[in-house]
Design a protein around this motif. Sequence first.
Motif, PDB file in Angstrom:
ATOM      1  N   ALA A  27      -6.425  12.880  47.441  1.00 15.48           N
ATOM      2  CA  ALA A  27      -6.252  11.432  47.561  1.00 15.48           C
ATOM      3  C   ALA A  27      -7.260  10.704  46.675  1.00 15.48           C
ATOM      4  N   PHE A  28      -8.421  11.330  46.439  1.00 14.58           N
ATOM      5  CA  PHE A  28      -9.442  10.660  45.636  1.00 14.58           C
ATOM      6  C   PHE A  28      -9.027  10.519  44.178  1.00 14.58           C
ATOM      7  N   ALA A  29      -7.997  11.275  43.769  1.00 10.26           N
ATOM      8  CA  ALA A  29      -7.492  11.154  42.403  1.00 10.26           C
ATOM      9  C   ALA A  29      -7.092   9.716  42.110  1.00 10.26           C
ATOM     10  N   ALA A  30      -6.458   9.062  43.095  1.00  7.65           N
ATOM     11  CA  ALA A  30      -6.002   7.685  42.884  1.00  7.65           C
ATOM     12  C   ALA A  30      -7.197   6.768  42.642  1.00  7.65           C
ATOM     13  N   LEU A  31      -8.249   6.958  43.443  1.00  7.74           N
ATOM     14  CA  LEU A  31      -9.439   6.105  43.334  1.00  7.74           C
ATOM     15  C   LEU A  31     -10.109   6.284  41.976  1.00  7.74           C
ATOM     16  N   LEU A  32     -10.373   7.543  41.612  1.00  8.15           N
ATOM     17  CA  LEU A  32     -11.068   7.801  40.350  1.00  8.15           C
ATOM     18  C   LEU A  32     -10.208   7.412  39.162  1.00  8.15           C
ATOM     19  N   GLY A  33      -8.929   7.778  39.230  1.00  8.98           N
ATOM     20  CA  GLY A  33      -8.028   7.521  38.105  1.00  8.98           C
ATOM     21  C   GLY A  33      -7.872   6.044  37.813  1.00  8.98           C
ATOM     22  N   ILE A  34      -7.715   5.241  38.852  1.00  9.20           N
ATOM     23  CA  ILE A  34      -7.489   3.819  38.614  1.00  9.20           C
ATOM     24  C   ILE A  34      -8.767   3.169  38.082  1.00  9.20           C
ATOM     25  N   ILE A  35      -9.937   3.689  38.488  1.00 11.33           N
ATOM     26  CA  ILE A  35     -11.182   3.121  37.955  1.00 11.33           C
ATOM     27  C   ILE A  35     -11.295   3.436  36.459  1.00 11.33           C
ATOM     28  N   VAL A  36     -10.878   4.637  36.062  1.00 12.53           N
ATOM     29  CA  VAL A  36     -10.878   4.973  34.634  1.00 12.53           C
ATOM     30  C   VAL A  36      -9.978   3.996  33.866  1.00 12.53           C
ATOM     31  N   ILE A  37      -8.757   3.820  34.362  1.00 18.77           N
ATOM     32  CA  ILE A  37      -7.793   2.981  33.644  1.00 18.77           C
ATOM     33  C   ILE A  37      -8.254   1.531  33.592  1.00 18.77           C
ATOM     34  N   MET A  38      -8.762   1.028  34.728  1.00 24.16           N
ATOM     35  CA  MET A  38      -9.190  -0.360  34.762  1.00 24.16           C
ATOM     36  C   MET A  38     -10.461  -0.552  33.933  1.00 24.16           C
ATOM     37  N   SER A  39     -11.284   0.491  33.812  1.00 21.47           N
ATOM     38  CA  SER A  39     -12.474   0.388  32.962  1.00 21.47           C
ATOM     39  C   SER A  39     -12.052   0.205  31.516  1.00 21.47           C
ATOM     40  N   ILE A  40     -11.089   1.001  31.080  1.00 19.75           N
ATOM     41  CA  ILE A  40     -10.601   0.875  29.706  1.00 19.75           C
ATOM     42  C   ILE A  40     -10.046  -0.530  29.501  1.00 19.75           C
ATOM     43  N   SER A  41      -9.212  -0.948  30.446  1.00 18.36           N
ATOM     44  CA  SER A  41      -8.566  -2.252  30.331  1.00 18.36           C
ATOM     45  C   SER A  41      -9.611  -3.368  30.299  1.00 18.36           C
ATOM     46  N   SER A  42     -10.554  -3.307  31.236  1.00 18.66           N
ATOM     47  CA  SER A  42     -11.575  -4.354  31.324  1.00 18.66           C
ATOM     48  C   SER A  42     -12.465  -4.360  30.073  1.00 18.66           C
ATOM     49  N   GLY A  43     -12.864  -3.143  29.625  1.00 21.81           N
ATOM     50  CA  GLY A  43     -13.737  -3.062  28.450  1.00 21.81           C
ATOM     51  C   GLY A  43     -13.074  -3.628  27.216  1.00 21.81           C
ATOM     52  N   LEU A  44     -11.795  -3.285  27.023  1.00 20.45           N
ATOM     53  CA  LEU A  44     -11.105  -3.763  25.820  1.00 20.45           C
ATOM     54  C   LEU A  44     -10.843  -5.263  25.907  1.00 20.45           C
ATOM     55  N   THR A  45     -10.618  -5.768  27.129  1.00 21.39           N
ATOM     56  CA  THR A  45     -10.435  -7.210  27.278  1.00 21.39           C
ATOM     57  C   THR A  45     -11.728  -7.944  26.931  1.00 21.39           C
ATOM     58  N   LEU A  46     -12.850  -7.372  27.370  1.00 19.64           N
ATOM     59  CA  LEU A  46     -14.143  -7.994  27.044  1.00 19.64           C
ATOM     60  C   LEU A  46     -14.383  -8.033  25.538  1.00 19.64           C
ATOM     61  N   LEU A  47     -13.817  -7.061  24.831  1.00 19.83           N
ATOM     62  CA  LEU A  47     -13.981  -7.012  23.376  1.00 19.83           C
ATOM     63  C   LEU A  47     -12.976  -7.916  22.668  1.00 19.83           C
ATOM     64  N   ASN A  48     -12.212  -8.662  23.468  1.00 16.71           N
ATOM     65  CA  ASN A  48     -11.184  -9.542  22.923  1.00 16.71           C
ATOM     66  C   ASN A  48     -10.104  -8.783  22.173  1.00 16.71           C
ATOM     67  N   LEU A  49      -9.896  -7.525  22.583  1.00 15.51           N
ATOM     68  CA  LEU A  49      -8.784  -6.774  21.981  1.00 15.51           C
ATOM     69  C   LEU A  49      -7.560  -7.004  22.864  1.00 15.51           C
ATOM     70  N   ASP A  50      -6.414  -7.177  22.245  1.00 14.58           N
ATOM     71  CA  ASP A  50      -5.243  -7.499  23.063  1.00 14.58           C
ATOM     72  C   ASP A  50      -4.626  -6.244  23.665  1.00 14.58           C
ATOM     73  N   SER A  51      -3.500  -6.448  24.372  1.00 14.09           N
ATOM     74  CA  SER A  51      -2.944  -5.344  25.145  1.00 14.09           C
ATOM     75  C   SER A  51      -2.439  -4.203  24.272  1.00 14.09           C
ATOM     76  N   SER A  52      -2.207  -4.482  22.977  1.00 16.35           N
ATOM     77  CA  SER A  52      -1.724  -3.386  22.129  1.00 16.35           C
ATOM     78  C   SER A  52      -2.741  -2.243  22.120  1.00 16.35           C
ATOM     79  N   PHE A  53      -4.037  -2.593  21.991  1.00 13.45           N
ATOM     80  CA  PHE A  53      -5.056  -1.545  21.993  1.00 13.45           C
ATOM     81  C   PHE A  53      -5.161  -0.881  23.358  1.00 13.45           C
ATOM     82  N   ARG A  54      -5.019  -1.728  24.418  1.00 18.04           N
ATOM     83  CA  ARG A  54      -5.152  -1.178  25.757  1.00 18.04           C
ATOM     84  C   ARG A  54      -4.099  -0.109  25.990  1.00 18.04           C
ATOM     85  N   PHE A  55      -2.852  -0.395  25.582  1.00 20.84           N
ATOM     86  CA  PHE A  55      -1.782   0.586  25.767  1.00 20.84           C
ATOM     87  C   PHE A  55      -2.086   1.868  25.001  1.00 20.84           C
ATOM     88  N   MET A  56      -2.554   1.701  23.750  1.00 25.06           N
ATOM     89  CA  MET A  56      -2.795   2.896  22.932  1.00 25.06           C
ATOM     90  C   MET A  56      -3.899   3.749  23.536  1.00 25.06           C
TER      91      MET A  56
END
Lengths: 420, 296
Positions: free
Chosen positions: A365-394
Amino acid sequence: MTSTIPAVTPKPTRPSDLQDERLLNRSGVRGVIAGFIDRVRSGDLGVLPVVIGLVVIWTVMQLLNRGFLSAANLVNLLMESSATGIIALGIVGVLLVAQIDLSVGSVSGLSSAILGILFVTSGVNVWIAVILAMLTGTLIGFVYGQIFNRLGVPSFVITLAGLLSFLGLQLFVLKGQGTINLPFDSPLVWFAQLAFVPAWLSYVFVLLAAGTFFAVGFAKARSRKAAGLSTAPLQLIGIQSVTLAVGLGIVTWYLNVARGIGWMFMLFVALVLVMHYMLTRTKWGRSVYAVGGNVEAARRAGINVRWVYTSVFMACSTLAAVGGILAASRLAAVSQSSGGGDVNLNAIAAAVIGGTSLFGGRGTAFAALLGIIVIMSISSGLTLLNLDSSFRFMVTGLVLLLAVALDSVSRRSRTSHGRA
Amino acid sequence: MSQVITEPQGVRTNILSLRGVSKNFGAVAALTDIHLDVAAGEVVAIVGDNGAGKSTLVKILSGVHLPDAGTITFEDKDVTIPDPTSALDLGIATVFQDLALCDNLNVIDNLFLGRELRPHRLDEVAMETRSWELLRQLSAKIPSVRVPIASLSGGQRQTVAIARSLLGNPKVIILDEPTAALGVAQTAEVLNLVERLRERGLGVIMISHNMADVQAVADRVVVLRLGRNNGEFNVGEVTPEEMIAAITGATDNAVTRRTANIDLRARAELSGDPALNSAASDSASQGSATNEGTRS
């Protein structure tokens, strides 16, 4: 049971489960560490890759942007993770029985649409609206289970059909409505945006977690000892509990520098813990792993395989509906694009990145917790860099590929080391 | 087809009796009018060629298939076995040829699969203790019960599968080709295990292709051929040739023909007569043709 065979005379010096002379004699804390290294070498990686991945991602993001590891951003990150994380938790269950649910995004969108229509447009009591939206999810999962069991259609196809159909149903339900705004004074929006655990209570939770961990470990060690089995050394349980308390304490302190821990994230953690208990400590959980490992064996062992599939689909769709309700509450709005975009893929990717095997039978069950934090970290970090969703998807796509590749490679290694 | 049904000798009481059991799959009669008796503390071997109906019989007894006709008597009561659970509840445990173990679960989980103690808060300590008891009773050589099944050898897996079938205290245990995939030493281990089961007073039904294994441990041999009973022997009073004759249906069969052909060829080579040589290959091809005729 009477037996004419003389029982092996137990040597009093060794616990009854460690008497085989081929077993490596390891004891104490050092033995536990050696065992861990052995497991990793043979490909039984557990949560290790995702933890390493998280450290790498956080380091890179922090180097690129000083604001990434700020308390405020991390608080936000956890809040953003909760809704999709809850959806990913359901996906973990479905992946464990070696099936897939591609429709969680649509189901979450549909449930938020039903919530919006009932609660805002029709003025139904908010809790009744929430329960009806959740039950919609449960019903969808039940239907999936019936189609899967009775017609034998692959879950991939059933849920792909569901993805389209429920997206259509969502659009139909919201026809002519545009965006429905949830009122800001409703308990839902308060819960998803403004409800934070008071600082003192958060530390109580930390102590409670560490205390429970120790109590459970201690009770287990005592009952194993009473039964003449080997036990984890008491000092190890102590060290683990203290580490847990200190680790959680530091995280909590840091998050409390900003707004603290949201109740919505606490709900997510609570659901993860409930799921963990269900999977590891109940007969149902064993059945789930058994069906994922060898469905024919499970059937012959008398497990109601159909019910296991149905229950897992129902849990997944219900959790997807809950995730949809929370996502809508966090945005304080329901629209035709609710549950669309990357919700689906993020939820599935989170479960896989967290270490749930696509081949079934492996994952926690902890896979969901760890996995979503990884994904949201990428998303949040790239948003902070003002990179749009194209980079986030890649980037998310590459991380997902990496996670699945790691799963496949470690699976091969496990096979050759006999750990399946 | 000759049917030799031995009457129960002395005080022997049958735990399990099949009378007139038939099973059709569409137009194919997989089993026709099968009779079978198993007593406590008796090892009954079921032998037969491929397609003889052995697996179908196992599946009927283990609740996978329902018979179309006939009665099953278990402990003097007529019973039906609609599903695997009811077979287990009656006391009929089956160890399938593919063992049906979950590779990703450990030995304890596999032993207690579907029968976990305390369903809502698993009693892992009790299950582990019980697992060790069971494995030691079978003198099983398994170093740790907390390793996944994937890391065990074929013989160890067979032992786990047999141990699992013993967990519900069954009265009859069915072993489907228990030695098929095993090496010499492991085969001997499993045969010892079968003898231990008999000593514990269980009725054992053993499906096997291996005449040596059958003669080593079985008390009685039941021969099936093309879905029918084709003879029943006490092991002490039968030669392998007689068994093969019953399995293949006649004294004229592939095995005897092959032996005959080898004799013919040997004679042909000795005399240098090509006619005899061609006669040998003729009879071989003819034989296979008629054989196929009877199968279809």
